[in-house]
Design a protein around this motif. Structure first.
Motif, PDB file in Angstrom:
ATOM      1  N   HIS A 112     -13.943  -1.000   1.518  1.00  0.00           N
ATOM      2  CA  HIS A 112     -13.491   0.253   0.930  1.00  0.00           C
ATOM      3  C   HIS A 112     -14.600   0.866   0.088  1.00  0.00           C
ATOM      4  O   HIS A 112     -15.313   0.172  -0.621  1.00  0.00           O
ATOM      5  CB  HIS A 112     -12.265  -0.045   0.059  1.00  0.00           C
ATOM      6  CG  HIS A 112     -11.472   1.178  -0.289  1.00  0.00           C
ATOM      7  ND1 HIS A 112     -11.649   2.384   0.322  1.00  0.00           N
ATOM      8  CD2 HIS A 112     -10.480   1.359  -1.187  1.00  0.00           C
ATOM      9  CE1 HIS A 112     -10.801   3.258  -0.185  1.00  0.00           C
ATOM     10  NE2 HIS A 112     -10.079   2.653  -1.110  1.00  0.00           N
TER      11      HIS A 112
ATOM     12  N   SER B  87      -5.328   0.417   1.330  1.00  0.00           N
ATOM     13  CA  SER B  87      -6.008  -0.649   0.614  1.00  0.00           C
ATOM     14  C   SER B  87      -5.072  -1.082  -0.512  1.00  0.00           C
ATOM     15  O   SER B  87      -4.622  -0.263  -1.311  1.00  0.00           O
ATOM     16  CB  SER B  87      -7.308  -0.046   0.074  1.00  0.00           C
ATOM     17  OG  SER B  87      -7.656  -0.585  -1.146  1.00  0.00           O
ATOM     18  N   ILE B  98      -6.577   5.024   2.688  1.00  0.00           N
ATOM     19  CA  ILE B  98      -7.957   5.051   3.159  1.00  0.00           C
ATOM     20  C   ILE B  98      -8.145   6.214   4.107  1.00  0.00           C
ATOM     21  O   ILE B  98      -7.399   6.376   5.071  1.00  0.00           O
ATOM     22  CB  ILE B  98      -8.328   3.746   3.887  1.00  0.00           C
ATOM     23  CG1 ILE B  98      -8.299   2.573   2.905  1.00  0.00           C
ATOM     24  CG2 ILE B  98      -9.703   3.862   4.540  1.00  0.00           C
ATOM     25  CD1 ILE B  98      -8.477   1.223   3.566  1.00  0.00           C
TER      26      ILE B  98
END
Lengths: 133, 133
Positions: A112, B87, B98
């Motif tokens: 991420h 996430s 995301i």
DNA sequence: TTAGAATTGTTATAATATAACAGTATGTAA
DNA sequence: TTACATACTGTTATATTATAACAATTCTAA
């Protein structure tokens, strides 16, 4: 009282419940499992959920989150359920574990932007399977 | 009796519930939502679940399957929730949508060996977020 | 202006999951 | 082989998540 059935590292209840899930062509729900193992002396929800929790933890089964149902692991790649992917038919409810090295590698190395390092993922694909088309 | 609040295409209950989810920094569960909208005259679970179902259907919110909780869509790429990725921090429970074009394209074009064409996917990544580390 | 579709309100109940507590089996290390 | 820790079991009760079913209202489009 009697010896636990430890041949496969599984306790008696865990083995009974794993066997049932493993031979089912469909994902099984907790209360369906409960109903089916009552003849084997497993009487109450906590007994089922405890076995399910353990089996998930050691990677013998996976939970299909969108269906609250459980399938046996058919895939050596998802060591201890760190990287799971499923294909789900929206018509017949069939669930297939996806074993695709490229996909698994791609997602396992995905990180991420916001600085989070992932330890685990679960991916569920939905569509209509060949049979139902 | 009174006009529905259709300015945003949402009905009164849908708007109330969407607003609550949209301004929450955390995913909200159905009964948390219910508790919080009772002062606005939404009294019973079916009213909440119906609004949630509709909001999911039109893509205004997403369900986080592993948590049975709902977040507002922050992402223009997931048109009508066909392609969602999240996430999730296993420590603080924070959930982030995301938005990664490459990931989305990669998964949207992924097709199962067994001849299944996917219409939709949901991906949930788990880890420990920056804050919690 | 009226018929169909969507939404609302309500009661009851179904389905999924866990808390809490007492007891039993197993592995291991002294 | 005792005794300790750990894991597992059995049980009752209850919490949490979600839907069925039905009656009424509101919206929309023809």
């Amino acid at each position: 009282m009697t010896r636990m059935h430890k041949e496969n590292n599984l306790s008696k209840n865990q083995q009974i419940i794993f066997d049932l899930i493993d031979k089912s062509p469909e994902p099984l729900k907790a209360y369906t499992i409960l109903f089916n193992v009552q003849k084997k002396g497993i009487n109450a929800p906590p007994q089922v959920y405890r076995a399910l929790d353990k089996l998930v933890e050691i990677g013998k089964i996976h939970k299909i989150e969108s269906k609250n149902a459980f399938v046996a692991c058919k895939n050596s790649d998802c060591e201890i359920s760190k990287a799971t992917a499923f294909s789900i038919c929206e018509s017949c409810e069939m669930v297939d574990e996806i074993s695709d090295t490229k996909l698994s590698k791609y997602l396992s190395s995905f990180n991420h932007k916001k600085g989070m390092k992932f330890k685990r993922f679960n991916l569920e694909f939905f569509g209509i399977c060949k049979k139902c088309k």
